[in-house]
Write a protein that holds these residues in place. Sequence first.
Motif, short mmCIF file in Angstrom:
data_model
loop_
_atom_site.label_atom_id
_atom_site.label_comp_id
_atom_site.label_asym_id
_atom_site.label_seq_id
_atom_site.Cartn_x
_atom_site.Cartn_y
_atom_site.Cartn_z
N PHE A 84 -72.70 54.10 -0.39
CA PHE A 84 -71.95 54.00 0.85
C PHE A 84 -70.52 54.48 0.65
O PHE A 84 -69.95 55.17 1.50
N TYR A 85 -69.96 54.13 -0.50
CA TYR A 85 -68.59 54.53 -0.79
C TYR A 85 -68.50 55.86 -1.51
O TYR A 85 -67.64 56.69 -1.21
N ASN A 86 -69.40 56.10 -2.46
CA ASN A 86 -69.33 57.35 -3.23
C ASN A 86 -69.67 58.58 -2.39
O ASN A 86 -69.24 59.68 -2.69
N LEU A 87 -70.47 58.39 -1.34
CA LEU A 87 -70.76 59.49 -0.42
C LEU A 87 -69.74 59.55 0.72
O LEU A 87 -69.85 60.41 1.59
N TYR A 88 -68.76 58.65 0.69
CA TYR A 88 -67.73 58.62 1.74
C TYR A 88 -68.39 58.64 3.12
O TYR A 88 -68.08 59.46 3.98
N VAL A 89 -69.34 57.73 3.31
CA VAL A 89 -70.11 57.72 4.55
C VAL A 89 -69.22 57.48 5.77
O VAL A 89 -69.51 57.97 6.86
N THR A 90 -68.13 56.73 5.60
CA THR A 90 -67.24 56.49 6.74
C THR A 90 -66.28 57.65 6.97
O THR A 90 -65.41 57.56 7.82
N ALA A 101 -72.14 69.84 14.36
CA ALA A 101 -72.62 68.97 13.28
C ALA A 101 -71.47 68.42 12.45
O ALA A 101 -70.47 69.09 12.20
N MET A 102 -71.64 67.17 12.03
CA MET A 102 -70.76 66.52 11.06
C MET A 102 -71.66 65.91 10.00
O MET A 102 -72.74 65.41 10.31
N ILE A 103 -71.21 65.97 8.75
CA ILE A 103 -71.95 65.32 7.67
C ILE A 103 -70.98 64.47 6.87
O ILE A 103 -69.77 64.64 6.96
N SER A 104 -71.51 63.57 6.08
CA SER A 104 -70.63 62.72 5.29
C SER A 104 -69.84 63.59 4.32
O SER A 104 -70.34 64.58 3.79
N TYR A 105 -68.60 63.22 4.13
CA TYR A 105 -67.71 63.98 3.26
C TYR A 105 -68.30 64.11 1.86
O TYR A 105 -68.25 65.18 1.24
N GLY A 106 -68.89 63.03 1.34
CA GLY A 106 -69.46 63.07 0.01
C GLY A 106 -70.66 63.99 -0.09
O GLY A 106 -70.82 64.69 -1.10
N SER A 107 -71.52 64.01 0.93
CA SER A 107 -72.66 64.94 0.92
C SER A 107 -72.18 66.37 0.90
O SER A 107 -72.75 67.22 0.20
N HIS A 108 -71.13 66.65 1.67
CA HIS A 108 -70.57 68.00 1.72
C HIS A 108 -70.03 68.42 0.36
O HIS A 108 -70.34 69.49 -0.17
#
Length: 361
Positions: A84-90, A101-108
Amino acid sequence: MDKKWPDSAVMMTLAGIAYSSDIGNQLKNTDYATQGDWSVVWGPSDDSYGNLAYVAKSASTGKYALAIRGSETSFSWDTLYNWFYNLYVTWQSPWPIIPGAMISYGSHVQASQLTVDSWNGHTLGQFLTSIPKGATLAITGHSLGGNLATVLASWISSIRGPAETLPDPNTEVYTFAAPSAGNTAFANGFTARFPKSYRYWNSLDAVPRGWDNLLGLLTIYDSIGIPTPSWIWDTVVALETALIASEWEYGSYYLQPNGNGNKLTGSALPLTDDYVLEVAYQHGVNVYLGLLNAPLLKQRANLLAAAAFEPGAHLPRPEPIQRKAVQTSATKPIAGLPNPGLTRLAEISALAGYPRARTGF
């Protein structure tokens, strides 16, 4: 080959083999659904995040497959919490490949990093863009690997074609146990772009509930008689509170692609009523292979090889998110990035004190 296994079994096997310490030899095992038909043509290579990728090719069909493994080679409740935090889901990053489209910062960021992983003098991005446009490329991943597979699929498809407004018949996507990567526009655009995309999820697996159905974790094991511990309940509600606040701030809500996906009906781990043990068990590679009626893998081990980075075809990283920080007693910055400044956190905290789906918020 004695038996033709379904594509789902083959792709889950390729994704599971990504966890092995000897991918090449595992692919030679004729007892698996891959039946010794696949061999490595690029990789494996892992990056500074611990994610790993390799590309294999089928001798019988000529199909290519990109298999992605996430950074975690063992899974626990802490893993889900840390993602949740490492993928910067928020934190959401625009994804211009799909309109709106928007994606989680961590996934990007992590998908971007994979494209510059290097093996034998070629980055993954260079190799993927060298595959003939008419050739079939399948992209597969389990868990976080499945999350990253959706991001990389849309990226490589935009390069290999066809035009972005048309479906892509030459890129197949298979995800297993994956948390969602992006918002409604991403999910809908992805599903329209890839008519041959499939999302498999175990009904008792916690991970596919991320991030559009976190509150489902509060009752996920009611049907098998395992109550949710109070500390899990409190943790889930806290994560949901932060997530809703972020989604309201962006006006952008997470959604899994492929609609309801391909649901696999799980069964309980025998002789236990431990919620945390159930979470770990239900996410397993061999559990998914079993639910697909495919042969189980005989070896699972870590492969942590050094990665080199060279210029070439790659997915650019997003610009660092810069947003005004609004400190409240309930708001804590995520390490490495500025505080998002969630202005509605107090209001949403009042709503999130009890289970409620986000639909309609």
